[in-house]
Design an enzyme around this catalytic site. Structure first.
Site, short mmCIF file in Angstrom:
data_model
loop_
_atom_site.label_atom_id
_atom_site.label_comp_id
_atom_site.label_asym_id
_atom_site.label_seq_id
_atom_site.Cartn_x
_atom_site.Cartn_y
_atom_site.Cartn_z
N GLY A 11 0.82 -1.21 0.00
CA GLY A 11 0.00 0.00 0.00
C GLY A 11 0.85 1.26 0.00
N SER A 130 -3.75 0.66 14.10
CA SER A 130 -4.48 1.92 14.27
C SER A 130 -4.88 2.04 15.73
CB SER A 130 -5.73 1.94 13.39
OG SER A 130 -6.60 3.00 13.74
N TYR A 143 -13.12 -2.81 10.73
CA TYR A 143 -11.80 -2.18 10.74
C TYR A 143 -11.10 -2.40 12.07
CZ TYR A 143 -8.29 1.53 9.99
OH TYR A 143 -7.13 2.22 9.84
N ALA A 144 -11.82 -2.21 13.17
CA ALA A 144 -11.23 -2.39 14.51
C ALA A 144 -10.78 -3.83 14.71
CB ALA A 144 -12.24 -1.99 15.58
N ALA A 145 -11.59 -4.78 14.25
CA ALA A 145 -11.23 -6.20 14.38
C ALA A 145 -9.95 -6.50 13.62
CB ALA A 145 -12.37 -7.08 13.88
N LYS A 147 -7.54 -4.36 12.77
CA LYS A 147 -6.39 -3.66 13.34
C LYS A 147 -5.99 -4.20 14.71
CE LYS A 147 -5.60 -0.89 9.91
NZ LYS A 147 -4.34 -1.01 9.13
#
Length: 235
Positions: A11, A130, A143-145, A147
């Site tokens: 990325g 994050s 997203y939280a899972a 990261k």
């Protein structure tokens, strides 16, 4: 003459990833970047087109990198996406795609590159998480899972690779000024800044400098750690 150092960044074409590439180039690394977006030609930079959500595309790109580079000193897993939404309305695709890009790609790159680093008996892996993976955030369960998963994954991998002198660490950015945040209004940015103890939004280069530190010999006795670059958000 010192041996040329090699780094791989996923990325690396935009945002934080682009700054990581720039900083590593400035520090003398020859850099390979995996991304879907084509990058401008630069000395010592090699771009390989890759869809990090696709297992076969990722594995083929990794083999190409290893064939070209021969060795690898630094791996930075930065590729990440968001597909935000409340869980009651979240579609399977929004969950699957975020986990594929943000977490499964980290597994794939680390699995392949760690073999190379272990045989070299040296290397530094930096995975980008994050503060959301530490604190959580409404509307970002996927997203939280992903990261938070990176943090547990990295600590476990650090234990596996320590005997081979390969270090594994995590950088957890907070709210960082990128093209993604440019779409937000000035008022909203000011509101966000009030939630940050240092009172401002971070810069992508500040994350990149933290990555470069963990990649360097200055961090030779650091492994299994999470460095939050967040202005104090996650204190």
């Amino acid at each position: 003459m010192s041996e040329q150092k090699h780094a791989l960044v996923t990325g690396g074409s935009r945002g934080i990833g682009s700054e990581i590439v720039k900083v590593l180039l400035s520090e003398g690394y020859e850099v390979w970047s995996l991304s879907r977006t084509k990058m401008d030609d630069r000395e010592n930079l090699h771009h390989i087109g890759c869809d990090m959500a696709d297992r076969s595309s990722t594995e083929a790109a990794l083999e190409s990198v290893i064939k070209q580079a021969g060795s690898m000193d630094v791996l930075v897993n930065n590729a990440g996406i968001t597909r935000d939404g409340l869980i009651m309305r979240m579609k399977d695709e929004a969950w699957d795609e975020v986990l594929a890009v943000n977490l499964t790609s980290v597994f794939l790159t680390c699995r392949r590159i760690s073999r190379l680093m272990a045989s070299q008996r040296k290397g530094s892996i930096i995975n980008i998480s994050s503060v959301v993976g530490i604190m959580g955030n409404g509307g970002q369960t996927n997203y939280a899972a992903s990261k938070a998963g990176i943090i547990g994954f990295s600590k476990s991998l650090a234990r596996e690779l320590a005997s081979r002198s390969v270090r594994v660490n995590v950088v957890a950015p907070g709210f960082i000024d990128t093209a993604m945040t440019d779409a937000l209004s000035g008022v909203l940015k000011e509101q966000i800044a009030t939630q940050i103890p240092l009172g401002r939004i971070g810069k992508a280069v500040e994350v990149a400098e933290a990555v470069a530190f963990l990649a360097s010999e200055k961090a030779s006795y650091i492994t299994g750690q999470v460095l939050a670059v967040d202005g104090g958000m996650a204190m």
